[in-house]
Structures are given as structure tokens and as C-alpha cells.
Scaffold this motif. Structure first.
Motif, PDB file in Angstrom:
ATOM      1  N   ASP A 155       0.950  -1.272  -0.022  1.00  0.00           N
ATOM      2  CA  ASP A 155      -0.009   0.036  -0.159  1.00  0.00           C
ATOM      3  C   ASP A 155       0.893   1.262  -0.087  1.00  0.00           C
ATOM      4  OD1 ASP A 155      -1.562   2.426   1.432  1.00  0.00           O
ATOM      5  OD2 ASP A 155      -3.185   0.703   1.241  1.00  0.00           O
ATOM      6  N   ILE A 156       0.606   1.819  -1.145  1.00  0.00           N
ATOM      7  CA  ILE A 156       1.444   3.531  -1.129  1.00  0.00           C
ATOM      8  C   ILE A 156       0.529   4.507  -0.736  1.00  0.00           C
ATOM      9  CG2 ILE A 156       2.737   4.785  -2.672  1.00  0.00           C
ATOM     10  CD1 ILE A 156       3.827   1.835  -2.590  1.00  0.00           C
ATOM     11  N   GLY A 157       1.220   4.985   0.454  1.00  0.00           N
ATOM     12  CA  GLY A 157       0.320   6.170   0.924  1.00  0.00           C
ATOM     13  C   GLY A 157       0.148   7.485   0.022  1.00  0.00           C
ATOM     14  N   ARG A 158      -0.899   8.271   0.450  1.00  0.00           N
ATOM     15  CA  ARG A 158      -0.813   9.441  -0.545  1.00  0.00           C
ATOM     16  C   ARG A 158       0.355  10.385  -0.483  1.00  0.00           C
ATOM     17  NH1 ARG A 158      -6.305  12.748   0.204  1.00  0.00           N
ATOM     18  NH2 ARG A 158      -7.666  11.240  -0.641  1.00  0.00           N
ATOM     19  N   HIS A 159       0.701  11.267  -1.419  1.00  0.00           N
ATOM     20  CA  HIS A 159       1.781  12.010  -1.529  1.00  0.00           C
ATOM     21  C   HIS A 159       2.989  11.433  -1.456  1.00  0.00           C
ATOM     22  CE1 HIS A 159      -0.849  15.496  -1.886  1.00  0.00           C
ATOM     23  NE2 HIS A 159      -1.393  14.948  -0.746  1.00  0.00           N
ATOM     24  N   SER A 160       3.221  10.074  -1.665  1.00  0.00           N
ATOM     25  CA  SER A 160       4.455   9.492  -1.522  1.00  0.00           C
ATOM     26  C   SER A 160       5.210   9.240  -2.855  1.00  0.00           C
ATOM     27  CB  SER A 160       4.349   7.985  -0.906  1.00  0.00           C
ATOM     28  OG  SER A 160       3.893   7.907   0.207  1.00  0.00           O
TER      29      SER A 160
ATOM     30  N   PRO B   6       3.940   4.722   4.486  1.00  0.00           N
ATOM     31  CA  PRO B   6       2.942   5.921   4.914  1.00  0.00           C
ATOM     32  C   PRO B   6       3.011   7.246   4.009  1.00  0.00           C
ATOM     33  CG  PRO B   6       4.968   5.121   6.660  1.00  0.00           C
ATOM     34  CD  PRO B   6       5.181   4.418   5.221  1.00  0.00           C
ATOM     35  N   PRO B   7       1.971   7.989   4.016  1.00  0.00           N
ATOM     36  CA  PRO B   7       1.810   9.165   3.395  1.00  0.00           C
ATOM     37  C   PRO B   7       2.917   9.970   3.389  1.00  0.00           C
ATOM     38  CG  PRO B   7      -0.184   8.776   4.541  1.00  0.00           C
ATOM     39  CD  PRO B   7       0.763   7.697   5.153  1.00  0.00           C
TER      40      PRO B   7
END
Length: 415
Positions: free
Chosen positions: A362-367, A381-382
Motif C-alpha cells: 500500500d503506497i500512501g498519499r503524496h509518496s 506511510p503518506p
């Protein structure tokens, strides 16, 4: 009458240079190409070539490989000569050798010679289980029989600078081996008409059954032997006058392909693995996963279709020049020149570039992920960056190659 051939795949490699991808699995079990395992390519080569009697020899960290083959590679129960059977190291010759596992590639076959004898094949095809390539083994077998060879070795030209990684051969005008050097550190003999190239053994062999048995029985009694095909068996066979023939892999015909078959990769390092993965996402890849005349099978793993959602400003879910497996959701992020296995989620405003993302990540937001290999079940994590600051990546404990490929191990927990 057609000659009977038995297939044996050496799939016990530790793959230490692929760590941490091999920290919990053997090299042939490493995922590759969005839905496959490396072992699948050797199995498909045999099946597509009409070789349906196959033993897969395992040893190190074999659980993942065992589950994969048991789940996806089975014939009907009423076909006696059609089988793919796993053969774990089991000290079958305990009384003779004592408590030892496979001591080398040749010893792996020697400890299982009872399988060869029971099958009563005329020839035995012994292939590596950890390379990426397509090969019509039936064509190699035809040449092996027509030349009345005792041993046939698949051969491939490599740059002289890489000769130390391979067994290097010299041949006469008919392709018969006249000299064999096992991984020469220097002084590798070149191809006469191509002084910058050397003729390498691919580690794929066809033996006459009796020749194989005789050579292995003699080698097993040699206490100074490393019990390896390249180091011991082939030099001994050449010295004793056996007819060893080379098979030119570049002439191997693949149905559905009109150009020469030249793609063969030993993905034994993280860099080589990443490069071979990136080969797949080019517009016209040399290694084609989409040839219907040479199907590539693997274990059936049921998952819903890949899904791409959101189309608003910078929040657009899309994948470009990439392979995306079932169950993936690209939710407002962008994937470029990358390979995603099943059940990967890329969340909004994130970018994945030239990376290989294993199942369940799972690739967090804004990564921002670049030049990375992320193993299974990692939650990024994001606002995380991977591959942009290599010193920071090293500080996290990630493996970073000389070429800047960052590898995140399976199940890694970010602090």
C-alpha cells in the motif's frame, strides 16, 4: 520410435546476491513480471516443448516454491507419464554419503539417480530453474539426437568482460566442444571470429541417460570433487573423450516469433533483476509475455480486475508503460515504467517510477517511489520518499545497490 526424455529442474539455489528478496524464499520462487515466479519460465519451456515428465529439485527455503508449484502446476491424475513432482533434498544416499545435503549441482542429480533409473528415459534434460528466457527444448533435443552426442550444452555468446561468471567453451567447425573453462578469472578463450566475445554455457544440458549415470557414479567417489557440472563433470567428460556438442541458443525457434531468440537473463543480482523487470515495460519488449503461440502459465490466483479511479485535476489514477496485475487499485496516483503485482494500492497524488512493487503493498498519499523494489505486505506511510535520498534509505536499513536500486524487505514496518 521417439526418444523418451526426462526433465529435471535444479531449483535449490539460495540466491544470496538477491537478498533481501531471498531472505524467506529461494531464488526460483522470487516473483517476477507482475504474476509469475522465476521457476515458471523453466517449467513453461519444458511444457511448451512437449516434455511432460518433470522433477523439480528443491533445497533451500523451499516452502514458498513448494506451495506455488502445488497450487498451480498439476496434471491429471490418470496420466502416468505426465507429472511435475517436487523432490526435496532428503539424504536418499545416507548410507553411502552420510548426513549431507546436495553438495553441488551434479550431486543433486546423483542423489536422485533412482528417479532417472525408474523413468527409463533415453535422455535427461537438466535445466536451471532461475533464469528468464524462452527455449524450445525440443529443437535442442533434435540436434542432440541427430549429432549422436553424449552431452549437449546450450550455448550463448557473452562479452569477454563477463566470462568469469560462466563456463566458457571452445568448439570446432561442427560445434563440438574442444575446450572448457569454468568461470575463468582471466585468460578466457574467445570466439575466434569475435575476439570481444566468449561462448558461455547457459547451464542447460541434455545427457544420454547412461552417460549421465556413469559420470555421476565416478564423480561421487572422488573426494576432491566439488560435484558440480561445470567444475567437474563436463571437464571430466571432455578429458575422457565423450562427444560434447554445443547448441546455439540464438538459433532456437520460438513459435509466434519471427526474429532470433536471443533473450536470456540470469537475474542473480538485484541490479540484474531490476533491469530484467524494466525490460518488460518497454514498448516493444525483447522478452514478450504476450505471445499466444508460446503461452506462459503460472498458478491461478483469483483476483478482481485492476481498477483506476479519480479524474480531477492532479488527482488522476493512471499507469503508463507499466504492468499491473489483478486486484490493484490506482486511486488518484500515477504509475510509470513499473510492475505491480496483485493487490497493490497506489493512493492519491503518489508517484511510482521505474519500480517493482510486490503483492499487497500500500503506497500512501503524496509518496514518491523511484528505482525501488518493495517486497510483499509493506505499508508505505503518506508523504514517504524512497529512492530519492539514498543515504536516508540506507539509514532505514534498506538495501541500496551500487546503481541506486533501493530494496524494501518483506513486511517492513516504518517507524
Amino acid at each position: 520410435m521417439a526418444q523418451r526424455i526426462l526433465g529435471m529442474i535444479l531449483a535449490g539455489g539460495q540466491g544470496t546476491r538477491l537478498a533481501p528478496l531471498t531472505s524467506r524464499r529461494s531464488k526460483p520462487a522470487v516473483p517476477f513480471g507482475s504474476k509469475f515466479r522465476i521457476i515458471d519460465f523453466a517449467l513453461n519451456n519444458f511444457i511448451n516443448s512437449g516434455i511432460y515428465s518433470i522433477y523439480v529439485l528443491t533445497q533451500f527455503k523451499a516452502q514458498s516454491l513448494t506451495e506455488h508449484i502445488q497450487r498451480g502446476w498439476r496434471f491429471g491424475t490418470f496420466l502416468a507419464d505426465y507429472f511435475i513432482t517436487l523432490v526435496p533434498a532428503q539424504m536418499y544416499r545416507f548410507e553411502e554419503l552420510g548426513p549431507v545435503w546436495y553438495r553441488g549441482t551434479a550431486d543433486a542429480i546423483y542423489q536422485n539417480l533412482h528417479l532417472v533409473e525408474n523413468h527409463k528415459a533415453d535422455h535427461v534434460a537438466i535445466f536451471s530453474g532461475d533464469h528468464i528466457y524462452k527455449m524450445n527444448v525440443a529443437h535442442m533435443q533434435e540436434m542432440h539426437e541427430s549429432q549422436r552426442a553424449d552431452i549437449t550444452i546450450a550455448a550463448y555468446p557473452v562479452p569477454v568482460a563477463e566470462a568469469s561468471r560462466f563456463g566458457i567453451m571452445q568448439v570446432d567447425g561442427r560445434g563440438r566442444v574442444t575446450d572448457f573453462q569454468e568461470k575463468p578469472k582471466e585468460g578466457a578463450k574467445t570466439i575466434p571470429e569475435r575476439p570481444d566475445m566468449a561462448l558461455a554455457s547457459m547451464g542447460n544440458y541434455i545427457f544420454r541417460r547412461q552417460v549421465l549415470q556413469d559420470l555421476l557414479e565416478i564423480d561421487a567417489q572422488n573426494k576432491d570433487s566439488q560435484h558440480d557440472f561445470g567444475k567437474n563433470i563436463l571437464p571430466k567428460a571432455l578429458k575422457d573423450g565423450y562427444h560434447i556438442q554445443t547448441y546455439d541458443f540464438t538459433r532456437n525457434p520460438i513459435p509466434g516469433r519471427s526474429t532470433p531468440n536471443t533473450y536470456w537473463r540470469d537475474v542473480g543480482t538485484l541490479q540484474a533483476y531490476h533491469e530484467a523487470s524494466m525490460d518488460l515495460v518497454s514498448v516493444n519488449p525483447e522478452f514478450d509475455l504476450y505471445n499466444p503461440d508460446w503461452p506462459l502459465r503460472t498458478a491461478n490466483e483469483y483476483s478482481p480486475p485492476a481498477k483506476f479511479v479519480h479524474e480531477s485535476g492532479d488527482r488522476v489514477g493512471r499507469a503508463l508503460n507499466s504492468l499491473v496485475a489483478g486486484g490493484c487499485i490506482i486511486s488518484g496516483g500515477v504509475v510509470r515504467e513499473s510492475i505491480l503485482f496483485r493487490w497493490v494500492r497506489v493512493n492519491s497524488y503518489s508517484e511510482v517510477l521505474r519500480s517493482v512493487i510486490f503483492e499487497g503493498v500500500d503506497i500512501g498519499r503524496h509518496s514518491q517511489i523511484k528505482n525501488a523494489i518493495i517486497d510483499k505486505e509493506v505499508r508505505v506511510p503518506p508523504n514517504t520518499k524512497i529512492g530519492h535520498d539514498l543515504e536516508q534509505d540506507k539509514a532505514r536499513g534498506f538495501t541500496v545497490t551500487e546503481n541506486g536500486i533501493v530494496v524494501v524487505p518483506k513486511g517492513y514496518k516504518f517507524g
